[in-house]
Design a protein around this motif. Structure first.
Motif, PDB file in Angstrom:
ATOM      1  N   HIS A   1       0.804  -1.345   0.117  1.00 40.13           N
ATOM      2  CA  HIS A   1      -0.014  -0.029   0.127  1.00 40.13           C
ATOM      3  C   HIS A   1       0.881   1.283  -0.001  1.00 40.13           C
ATOM      4  CE1 HIS A   1      -3.440  -2.619   0.808  1.00 40.13           C
ATOM      5  NE2 HIS A   1      -2.887  -2.966   1.754  1.00 40.13           N
TER       6      HIS A   1
ATOM      7  N   TYR B   1      -7.008   8.989   2.893  1.00 36.75           N
ATOM      8  CA  TYR B   1      -7.185   8.184   3.914  1.00 36.75           C
ATOM      9  C   TYR B   1      -6.076   8.111   4.715  1.00 36.75           C
ATOM     10  CZ  TYR B   1     -11.576   6.968   1.312  1.00 36.75           C
ATOM     11  OH  TYR B   1     -12.791   6.956   0.586  1.00 36.75           O
TER      12      TYR B   1
ATOM     13  N   GLU C   1      -5.399   8.252   7.605  1.00 35.64           N
ATOM     14  CA  GLU C   1      -5.444   7.591   8.844  1.00 35.64           C
ATOM     15  C   GLU C   1      -5.506   6.127   8.839  1.00 35.64           C
ATOM     16  OE1 GLU C   1      -9.678   7.707   7.067  1.00 35.64           O
ATOM     17  OE2 GLU C   1      -7.784   9.244   7.304  1.00 35.64           O
ATOM     18  N   LYS C   2      -5.488   5.666   7.467  1.00 32.28           N
ATOM     19  CA  LYS C   2      -5.696   4.245   7.465  1.00 32.28           C
ATOM     20  C   LYS C   2      -3.835   3.712   7.511  1.00 32.28           C
ATOM     21  CE  LYS C   2      -9.783   3.272   7.127  1.00 32.28           C
ATOM     22  NZ  LYS C   2     -10.611   2.525   8.093  1.00 32.28           N
ATOM     23  N   HIS C   3      -3.060   4.592   7.449  1.00 31.13           N
ATOM     24  CA  HIS C   3      -1.666   4.308   7.542  1.00 31.13           C
ATOM     25  C   HIS C   3      -0.859   4.420   8.551  1.00 31.13           C
ATOM     26  CE1 HIS C   3      -2.325   3.828   3.117  1.00 31.13           C
ATOM     27  NE2 HIS C   3      -3.049   5.037   3.123  1.00 31.13           N
TER      28      HIS C   3
ATOM     29  N   SER D   1       2.167  -1.832   8.558  1.00 30.01           N
ATOM     30  CA  SER D   1       0.850  -1.536   8.642  1.00 30.01           C
ATOM     31  C   SER D   1       0.632  -0.755   9.987  1.00 30.01           C
ATOM     32  CB  SER D   1       0.039  -2.873   8.843  1.00 30.01           C
ATOM     33  OG  SER D   1      -0.008  -3.316   7.628  1.00 30.01           O
ATOM     34  N   ASN D   2      -0.426   0.205   9.864  1.00 29.74           N
ATOM     35  CA  ASN D   2      -1.060   0.787  10.942  1.00 29.74           C
ATOM     36  C   ASN D   2      -1.621  -0.277  12.184  1.00 29.74           C
ATOM     37  OD1 ASN D   2      -3.422   1.691  12.853  1.00 29.74           O
ATOM     38  ND2 ASN D   2      -2.981   3.688  11.613  1.00 29.74           N
TER      39      ASN D   2
ATOM     40  N   VAL E   1      -5.092  -1.776  11.648  1.00 26.57           N
ATOM     41  CA  VAL E   1      -5.373  -2.070  10.392  1.00 26.57           C
ATOM     42  C   VAL E   1      -4.562  -3.530  10.313  1.00 26.57           C
ATOM     43  CG1 VAL E   1      -5.497  -1.857   7.963  1.00 26.57           C
ATOM     44  CG2 VAL E   1      -5.636   0.179   9.721  1.00 26.57           C
TER      45      VAL E   1
END
Length: 427
Positions: A312, A318, A320-322, A370-371, A374
């Motif tokens: 990714h 977005y 905040e997804k990372h 990844s976060n 997530v």
């Protein structure tokens, strides 16, 4: 000239490979075709394999393995493997696929893997795969634009922009004509395209693919959009890199490209990374070199596996997804994929090795993690590391729209991955 010296030409060549590879079966065949034109000898699994040095390949359905045995190879020569996969999320054709109602012909399909369902709407789609005939012969077949999943008009669903929900059965059966199911035959259409009598068709493996060609676009031609970048981008990098080193290769290792099917559904098949294919080929390479079991195990201890798959890029809409700190950006170099729970197989030694190959190729390195909130996906890397005990590093290119019918990559990253793969093979 090194592989991928012209990034735009390299991306256009990837577009050619994707267009020729609407199914995993076609991808394996296209890789074999390309390597055969560069002097690789195709072997049959049921035949005795040569013991002489050379460049070889073998195809098993939607998987293929190619390698170069240098003249200096011995029973303990290590292997450098670049692994990728040929399948992508989407749809496959069910038994009795000619369906429809209300005057529409539809195709009965089953969801394969984890596609972004909405991305398949309102696109012209192809069918591709193989037909198996009454004598056991297998015929590859691919249609042109043939199907479409039409979205319900906004006038009939005023809430569509607030939250589109697609039923995986009711809303994913594409249209392909007008008439009644009794008057048409989807498999007959594919048999006609293949030039065979439909009465001879005893089985088939058919999947759906986006019909649009990959394209370079954006400011300074920075972007490349295409179907099946996950993971044909890595397949392309591997086949170009292996072809680039083939002429006169003589080093202290065996370069090998392994492309597997069924990664998107767990890899536990005869052509998946969890199956026996790679182990069997490595064993036969060892036998050709006169290796005992101990010598083969010694060779594996100094071997490397680069598991290449997409990851990714940070998404501007977005963020905040990372991860708040580690944010790889499309176009800024291939990524080194790291996960504490070993969803990726990279460790410190692998990180150092990848940076060394990247430095040798003059290509920047980005990290991916990844976060914590997530869940992280996985790759063939941990599978191969577990099965064979080969030190493995997980890498790839950053993309947006992963698992979409049409994904987005960076032109520079595509070329960069290929250059690092070449450096890895050259050692």
């Amino acid at each position: 000239m090194p592989a991928a010296a012209d990034p735009i030409a390299h991306a256009e060549d990837l577009a050619d490979l994707v267009a020729a590879s609407p199914s995993a079966l076609h991808a394996a065949a296209e890789v074999a075709r390309r390597l055969e034109t560069q002097g690789f000898t195709r072997l049959a699994e049921g035949d005795a394999w040569p013991t002489a040095p050379g460049a070889y390949l073998v195809v098993r359905d939607g998987a293929a393995i190619a390698w170069i045995v240098p003249a200096s190879a011995s029973a303990t020569t290590p292997v450098r493997i670049l692994g990728a996969h040929t399948d992508s999320p989407g749809f496959t054709v069910k038994p009795q696929p000619t369906t429809g109602r209300l005057g529409w012909l539809q195709a009965g399909v089953e969801v394969y893997g984890g596609p972004l369902l909405n991305s398949w709407l309102d696109r012209e789609l192809r069918l591709a795969g193989r037909l198996v005939l009454d004598d056991g012969a297998e015929v590859l077949v691919a249609s042109g634009p043939m199907l479409r999943l039409p979205q319900l008009a906004i006038h009939l669903d005023r809430s569509a922009n607030e939250g589109l929900t697609l039923d995986r059965q009711a809303h994913t059966q594409p249209v392909w004509g007008l008439g009644s199911p009794e008057s048409a035959d989807l498999i007959g259409e594919m048999a006609g395209i293949a030039g065979v009598d439909v009465a001879r068709v005893r089985g088939y493996d058919l999947s759906v693919a986006d019909a649009a060609r990959g394209a370079v676009f954006g400011k300074d031609d920075a972007f490349f959009a295409s179907g099946r970048l996950d993971d044909l981008a890595s397949v392309h990098a591997g086949v170009v890199a292996l072809g680039a080193v083939a002429d006169g290769f003589d080093a202290d290792h065996i370069p090998l490209l392994a492309i597997f099917d069924h990664e998107e559904i767990g890899s536990e098949t005869r052509t998946g990374a969890a199956g026996p294919f790679l182990d069997e080929v490595l064993e036969r390479i060892g036998v050709a070199l006169g290796a005992t079991r101990e010598e083969r195990m010694r060779a594996m201890t100094s071997s490397w596996h680069v598991s290449s798959d997409v990851g990714h890029s940070v998404h501007p809409n977005y963020p905040e997804k990372h991860d708040p700190v580690v944010r790889p950006l499309l176009g800024s170099g291939p990524i080194l994929k790291i996960n504490a729970n070993q969803r990726y197989a990279t460790d410190g030694a692998g990180s150092a090795a990848w940076r060394g190959w990247s430095d040798a190729a003059g290509v920047p390195v980005q990290e991916f993690v990844s976060n914590n909130t997530v869940p992280c996906g996985s790759t063939i890397g941990p599978i191969t590391a577990t099965r064979l005990g080969i030190r493995t590093v997980d890498v790839g290119i950053p993309i947006l729209s992963m698992h979409s019918a049409r994904e987005l990559a960076g032109v520079a990253d595509l070329a960069g991955l290929t250059r690092v793969a070449e450096a890895f093979y050259r050692g």
